[in-house]
Design a protein around this motif. Sequence first.
Motif, short mmCIF file in Angstrom:
data_model
loop_
_atom_site.label_atom_id
_atom_site.label_comp_id
_atom_site.label_asym_id
_atom_site.label_seq_id
_atom_site.Cartn_x
_atom_site.Cartn_y
_atom_site.Cartn_z
N GLU A 110 -0.45 -32.50 -49.49
CA GLU A 110 0.72 -32.22 -50.34
C GLU A 110 0.87 -30.72 -50.58
OE1 GLU A 110 0.17 -34.42 -53.88
OE2 GLU A 110 0.44 -36.39 -52.94
N GLU A 111 -0.26 -30.00 -50.68
CA GLU A 111 -0.20 -28.54 -50.88
C GLU A 111 0.46 -27.87 -49.67
OE1 GLU A 111 -3.26 -24.79 -51.74
OE2 GLU A 111 -3.89 -26.50 -50.50
N ALA A 169 -4.32 -34.38 -51.60
CA ALA A 169 -3.79 -33.23 -52.35
C ALA A 169 -3.60 -32.03 -51.44
CB ALA A 169 -4.74 -32.89 -53.51
N ILE A 207 -0.51 -29.07 -58.01
CA ILE A 207 -1.33 -29.58 -56.90
C ILE A 207 -2.62 -28.77 -56.80
CG2 ILE A 207 -1.46 -29.76 -54.40
CD1 ILE A 207 1.55 -30.38 -54.41
#
Length: 791
Positions: free
Chosen positions: A242-243, A239, A157
């Motif tokens: 998601e991180e 992203a 990621i």
Amino acid sequence: MNDKILETLEFDRIKGQLAQYLVSAAGQRELAALRPQTDYQAVQDLLVETTDGADILRLEDGIPIPQLANIKPQLKRLKIKANLNGTELAQITKVLQTSMSVKNFFDEMREKKVRLRVLNDQVDQLVTIPSITQRLTRSIDPDGRINDEASAKLHGIRQLITKTETMIHQQMENYTRGKNAKYLSEPIVTLRNERYVIPVIARYRNKFGGVVHDQSASGQTLYIEPAAVVDSNNRLRQAQIEERQEMRRVLMELSKLIAPYRHDIGQNETILGHLDFINAKARWAHDTKATLPLLSKENHVFLRQARHPLIDPQRVVANDIKIGDDYQAIVITGPNTGGKTITLKTLGIIQLMGQSGLFIPANEGSTIGIFDNIFADIGDEQSLEQNLSTFSGHMDGVKSILEQITDQSLILLDELGAGTDPKEGAALAMAILDEIGAKGSMVVITTHYPELKIYGYDRAKTINASMEFDQETLQPTYHLLLGVPGQSNGLEIAQRLGISSTIIDEARALVSDDSQDLNKMIGDLVEQRKKAREESERLAKLVAENKQTQQELTEKLGRFNEQRDKLYEQARSKANHQVSMAKRKADRIIHHLRQLEVQQGGHVKENELIDAQGKLNALHQDNPRLRHNSVLQRAKQKHDLHKGDAVLVKSYGQYGELLSKRGNHKWEVQIGILKMAIDERDLEKVAKKDLPREKDAQRRPRAAVHTTQTRKTSARLDLRGHRYEQAMSELSDFIDHALLNNLSTVTVIHGKGTGALRKGTQQYLQSNPRVKSFSYAAPNAGGDGATIVNL
């Protein structure tokens, strides 16, 4: 131990000094709970721990413990199955890492045969979890940031985020550097609402399209996300979400991973805090020159040159204080400002420190007791208006003390009976001392009352004492005089301050003759005591000097005996050789005579007999002892060294010249272009005419002037595992031998470690004029763990 004594004697200030040496929260907690112990074995155990800490400080510069935060709250959260954040996990990781490094440190000390008394057993209780510690170290930075290596998904990621941000910046450059830059208030890319935007002049907003996320305070600038980068920002935002989700998952996983070990981690923190506290006690003792006290079960106290730890070391006066053996009560009399109260506090604070497991500010060999309690009533009178309240306060304190004391107690009373009528105060003080003596307690009091001087003389187990005053200047010296009551110097001080001599004479007439005689007697005793102390100090200094001289003479005698035996052996060997040669010559002469006798039919000519007799007489030594002494004398002259003498350095096989004496048994020698410090046993005096001539040396072939190798010299020196001073000494010798053996390039292996040996090696090589250049070895040959030296 009662709280009042800790407050009166300022024990918290001692703890404040110790706090400066602590690096862990657990150590701070242990210091906060520190109190004097009253059990003999408990005090002994604490002092043994401090002794181990002092030994480690002396040998290894202390136990390696870094700054450690308080992890008690984190452990409580793990107990209720809460998740820890990155900073909290980093703090726990540091405790686990320190536990492993401390265990390794003590294992190395065991390998070095360093003998400790108790700390090894405590360190063995540390629990190490190598796999979990490694996982935490890989996942969490010391500052609490989650590393990319925490999980493969997180790593992917973050790579995507980096790639997307790079692409966005490339797209934005079309606006900040192209023809559209003129529509921007500044040619920059910035962030608003976590999305990349550009600052557009408000009237040109339609030039870019996209989304407006913010505007300036004046309204002249709009922060616009151009339409061309909206998709990229969306992907970046996705992203980033998601991180964060993956980071939360990693923190949850790590929290669950260490939760089963929370008790072990908590125990590790406590043990490391205890070791930190021992470190602090050892460092404080070293910096204050404190020493290990001996313990007396009978409470026989003998403090040698005791110093108050809260007084400037440059100003404090040391005193011997003794109580408990020959006497149980000390009555210190004399005028104010002489140091009586400080003497009381010095005895009390040193007892508190010793019973807390601390080294004490006194000379080695000092002894302390183990008192079940120490009581003190210490306070100065401030004014006449406060006398009544001061007396009442003192009496209330004394009453409380008398109700609690036992035969194992120590009592410190300042100005006992002060603040009331002198006769009543003195009588009350004597009655209180009798009561304390009946209970078997030890007591030290200060007073102005002359009646107590007689009390100290008459009562068993009681001794008078005073603080010394200089008889000439009438200034206090702050030295405690045991056995000598205090002298009243009031009239002398008043006269020195300028009071009329008429008033002084009238006052002296009003003072009884007995009182004047007593003061005179005390003055003589003080003067005699001062002279005795000065003489004792002079004799002690003389004894110390004589011991040092005796040690030097013993060492020289040992060297003399060693050299004498060597000379005797050389002389015997030479004498045996000469006897053997003489015997061979005599045998040849006798053999020749027999041949002549055979050849001449038994008739040997007289002249031939005379010749043979002369040859035999030539072999005879009239006084063999003189010849023997001559050998010894010549051998002795070879070792009678003086500045400027030519010498042979036996271990190198080189000639040189003596430059100067270095210590008792070493000389600085000039060997060619080198100057070396060499032991005199390795030197032999030679005549300067025997030295190789410079012209002859120049005529010889070049190979003839090469140094003869006198020992096996390697082109490689390994310093790893050596102490710094030893390593530097070996490096110096190694370079000298390399030069003498014509080595042009050598390798010094110092390792990486802490970098101390590497730094010391480079500093030495920079300072040596015979070193042409140096550099680190190739990566496959040791890298910066080794240095290549060109000579």
